[in-house]
Design a protein around this motif. Structure first.
Motif, PDB file in Angstrom:
ATOM      1  N   TYR A  43       0.904  -1.293  -0.097  1.00 23.77           N
ATOM      2  CA  TYR A  43       0.354  -0.041  -0.500  1.00 23.77           C
ATOM      3  C   TYR A  43       0.757   0.961   0.470  1.00 23.77           C
ATOM      4  CZ  TYR A  43      -2.771   3.674   1.592  1.00 23.77           C
ATOM      5  OH  TYR A  43      -3.361   4.874   1.254  1.00 23.77           O
ATOM      6  N   LEU A  54      -5.386   2.731  -6.476  1.00 24.63           N
ATOM      7  CA  LEU A  54      -6.237   1.566  -5.313  1.00 24.63           C
ATOM      8  C   LEU A  54      -7.189   2.137  -4.921  1.00 24.63           C
ATOM      9  CD1 LEU A  54      -6.081  -1.261  -4.475  1.00 24.63           C
ATOM     10  CD2 LEU A  54      -4.949  -0.312  -2.438  1.00 24.63           C
ATOM     11  N   GLN A  68      -8.164  -1.884  -8.676  1.00 25.56           N
ATOM     12  CA  GLN A  68      -6.703  -1.413  -8.128  1.00 25.56           C
ATOM     13  C   GLN A  68      -6.222  -1.133 -10.541  1.00 25.56           C
ATOM     14  OE1 GLN A  68      -2.810  -3.087  -6.674  1.00 25.56           O
ATOM     15  NE2 GLN A  68      -1.960  -1.528  -8.886  1.00 25.56           N
TER      16      GLN A  68
END
Length: 150
Positions: A43, A54, A68
């Motif tokens: 992340y 995302l 994503q």
């Protein structure tokens, strides 16, 4: 579906995202919802890259969908930029509600807004229902994909 908010994911969304990734026969064999450390690292890299998007779909503060979107500048097709859609998931309670369509339509619109000339995605060969879903949304099965696990 007007009560759905589609927004960038935050680190706080990771447990719900990973749970959705793990909630099918394929994901159950490759995801580890009990160990979020690798997902936090991923992340962090995604959040720092302007070509990575995302996103989550949320209803009343609850994360119920994700995908994503990766934007890739290229030389082929006269220098066309393309996007790739990955990791499309809808919480099991929301499947069949139209949320998946809403997520893909968001990805297509965002790709257009970002100047992409094409949206691509891959789907595991065993996900026959997903293939029909993508074809209903206008995607064509035009290529044969290959992977090499490292």
């Amino acid at each position: 579906m007007s009560d759905i908010e589609i927004r960038r994911a935050t680190e706080a969304d990771l447990p719900a995202i990973v749970a959705m990734l793990a909630d099918d026969p394929l994901g159950a064999t490759r995801e580890s919802p009990d160990d979020l450390a690798p997902y936090v690292a991923a992340y962090t890299a995604l959040a720092a890259d302007p070509n990575q998007h995302l996103i989550v779909a949320a209803r009343e503060g609850r994360t119920i969908g994700t995908l994503q979107l990766t934007v890739i500048p290229g030389l082929s097709r006269r220098g066309a930029t393309r996007s790739i859609v990955e990791g499309v998931r809808v919480h099991r309670e929301g499947r069949g509600s139209g949320l998946g369509t809403q997520l893909i339509e968001w990805a297509i619109a965002e790709s257009r807004a970002l100047g992409c000339g094409m949206v691509q995605l891959t789907s595991d060969a065993t996900r026959v229902d997903a293939h029909r879903f993508y074809e209903r949304l206008g995607f064509e099965a035009s290529h044969l994909g290959f992977k090499l696990m490292l």
